[in-house]
Design a protein around this motif. Structure first.
Motif, PDB file in Angstrom:
ATOM      1  N   THR A  44       0.831  -1.207   0.000  1.00 25.19           N
ATOM      2  CA  THR A  44       0.000   0.000   0.000  1.00 25.19           C
ATOM      3  C   THR A  44       0.862   1.254   0.000  1.00 25.19           C
ATOM      4  O   THR A  44       0.556   2.221  -0.695  1.00 25.19           O
ATOM      5  CB  THR A  44      -0.975  -0.005   1.196  1.00 25.19           C
ATOM      6  N   LEU A  45       1.942   1.249   0.746  1.00 21.15           N
ATOM      7  CA  LEU A  45       2.869   2.388   0.743  1.00 21.15           C
ATOM      8  C   LEU A  45       3.492   2.581  -0.640  1.00 21.15           C
ATOM      9  O   LEU A  45       3.616   3.708  -1.118  1.00 21.15           O
ATOM     10  CB  LEU A  45       3.946   2.212   1.802  1.00 21.15           C
ATOM     11  N   LYS A  46       3.853   1.494  -1.293  1.00 22.11           N
ATOM     12  CA  LYS A  46       4.390   1.589  -2.658  1.00 22.11           C
ATOM     13  C   LYS A  46       3.332   2.146  -3.599  1.00 22.11           C
ATOM     14  O   LYS A  46       3.631   2.972  -4.472  1.00 22.11           O
ATOM     15  CB  LYS A  46       4.862   0.217  -3.134  1.00 22.11           C
ATOM     16  N   TYR A  47       2.095   1.701  -3.436  1.00 23.46           N
ATOM     17  CA  TYR A  47       0.995   2.203  -4.257  1.00 23.46           C
ATOM     18  C   TYR A  47       0.822   3.711  -4.057  1.00 23.46           C
ATOM     19  O   TYR A  47       0.702   4.468  -5.021  1.00 23.46           O
ATOM     20  CB  TYR A  47      -0.302   1.462  -3.918  1.00 23.46           C
ATOM     21  N   LEU A  48       0.799   4.150  -2.804  1.00 23.59           N
ATOM     22  CA  LEU A  48       0.654   5.580  -2.514  1.00 23.59           C
ATOM     23  C   LEU A  48       1.786   6.386  -3.142  1.00 23.59           C
ATOM     24  O   LEU A  48       1.560   7.440  -3.733  1.00 23.59           O
ATOM     25  CB  LEU A  48       0.630   5.827  -1.003  1.00 23.59           C
ATOM     26  N   THR A  49       2.991   5.887  -3.013  1.00 18.55           N
ATOM     27  CA  THR A  49       4.159   6.586  -3.537  1.00 18.55           C
ATOM     28  C   THR A  49       4.112   6.697  -5.055  1.00 18.55           C
ATOM     29  O   THR A  49       4.341   7.766  -5.622  1.00 18.55           O
ATOM     30  CB  THR A  49       5.446   5.856  -3.101  1.00 18.55           C
ATOM     31  N   SER A  50       3.787   5.616  -5.731  1.00 15.16           N
ATOM     32  CA  SER A  50       3.834   5.629  -7.193  1.00 15.16           C
ATOM     33  C   SER A  50       2.582   6.209  -7.841  1.00 15.16           C
ATOM     34  O   SER A  50       2.591   6.476  -9.042  1.00 15.16           O
ATOM     35  CB  SER A  50       4.109   4.219  -7.724  1.00 15.16           C
ATOM     36  N   ASN A  51       1.526   6.451  -7.064  1.00 15.45           N
ATOM     37  CA  ASN A  51       0.280   6.983  -7.627  1.00 15.45           C
ATOM     38  C   ASN A  51      -0.114   8.328  -7.018  1.00 15.45           C
ATOM     39  O   ASN A  51      -1.281   8.715  -7.070  1.00 15.45           O
ATOM     40  CB  ASN A  51      -0.855   5.970  -7.437  1.00 15.45           C
ATOM     41  N   GLN A  52       0.851   9.051  -6.467  1.00 13.77           N
ATOM     42  CA  GLN A  52       0.566  10.327  -5.804  1.00 13.77           C
ATOM     43  C   GLN A  52      -0.189  11.301  -6.694  1.00 13.77           C
ATOM     44  O   GLN A  52      -1.178  11.900  -6.276  1.00 13.77           O
ATOM     45  CB  GLN A  52       1.860  11.012  -5.372  1.00 13.77           C
ATOM     46  N   SER A  53       0.281  11.471  -7.903  1.00 11.10           N
ATOM     47  CA  SER A  53      -0.309  12.465  -8.792  1.00 11.10           C
ATOM     48  C   SER A  53      -1.763  12.123  -9.126  1.00 11.10           C
ATOM     49  O   SER A  53      -2.654  12.976  -9.034  1.00 11.10           O
ATOM     50  CB  SER A  53       0.518  12.565 -10.071  1.00 11.10           C
ATOM     51  N   ARG A  54      -2.006  10.879  -9.496  1.00 13.41           N
ATOM     52  CA  ARG A  54      -3.369  10.459  -9.825  1.00 13.41           C
ATOM     53  C   ARG A  54      -4.283  10.544  -8.607  1.00 13.41           C
ATOM     54  O   ARG A  54      -5.416  11.019  -8.694  1.00 13.41           O
ATOM     55  CB  ARG A  54      -3.371   9.037 -10.389  1.00 13.41           C
ATOM     56  N   LEU A  55      -3.786  10.116  -7.459  1.00  9.20           N
ATOM     57  CA  LEU A  55      -4.583  10.204  -6.229  1.00  9.20           C
ATOM     58  C   LEU A  55      -4.895  11.655  -5.897  1.00  9.20           C
ATOM     59  O   LEU A  55      -6.031  11.981  -5.541  1.00  9.20           O
ATOM     60  CB  LEU A  55      -3.844   9.543  -5.064  1.00  9.20           C
TER      61      LEU A  55
END
Length: 127
Positions: A44-55
């Protein structure tokens, strides 16, 4: 993302991180009821990091629509203060924001499978 140090508190495991596309300031990540750093938390942390802009784009759009509808505010000032990762909900993440138009209640958003499940007062982020 560099190594993150978690500590245990009454909500679960907590760390302070910086994801500049979500917030220019450090904020807390809480692994609700978590006791150990595990694969789900790391993924989940990797997901947050790599999808910051879209999120950030998705969440900002939802916040603007919400505050316009509820507070009739066309120019909201808000800041991400906490992210919740759920121990038993693999595809859900909660986001808690302070909001200058309602400092008592703030704004909470829960995403499930990249879709907004709920938006409302701050407690929506962790329910």
């Amino acid at each position: 993302m560099s190594e993150i140090s978690f500590k245990q508190d009454d909500e679960g495991l907590v760390a302070t991180i910086l994801l500049p596309e979500l917030n220019d300031n450090f904020f807390s990540v809480v692994y609700l009821e978590g006791e150990t750093v595990d694969e789900h938390l790391n993924n989940t942390l990797k997901y947050l990091t790599s999808n910051q802009s879209r999120l950030n784009s998705t969440l900002s759009k939802q916040i603007h629509e919400y505050v316009k509808r509820v507070y009739d505010d066309d120019n909201p000032c808000y800041e991400l203060i906490k992210v919740y990762i759920f121990l038993d909900e693999v595809n859900s993440i909660g986001f808690m924001y302070s909001y200058c138009g309602d400092v008592e209640h703030g704004i909470g958003i829960k995403l499930t499978s990249n879709e907004v499940e709920r938006i409302g007062a701050s407690e929506e982020a962790f329910m």
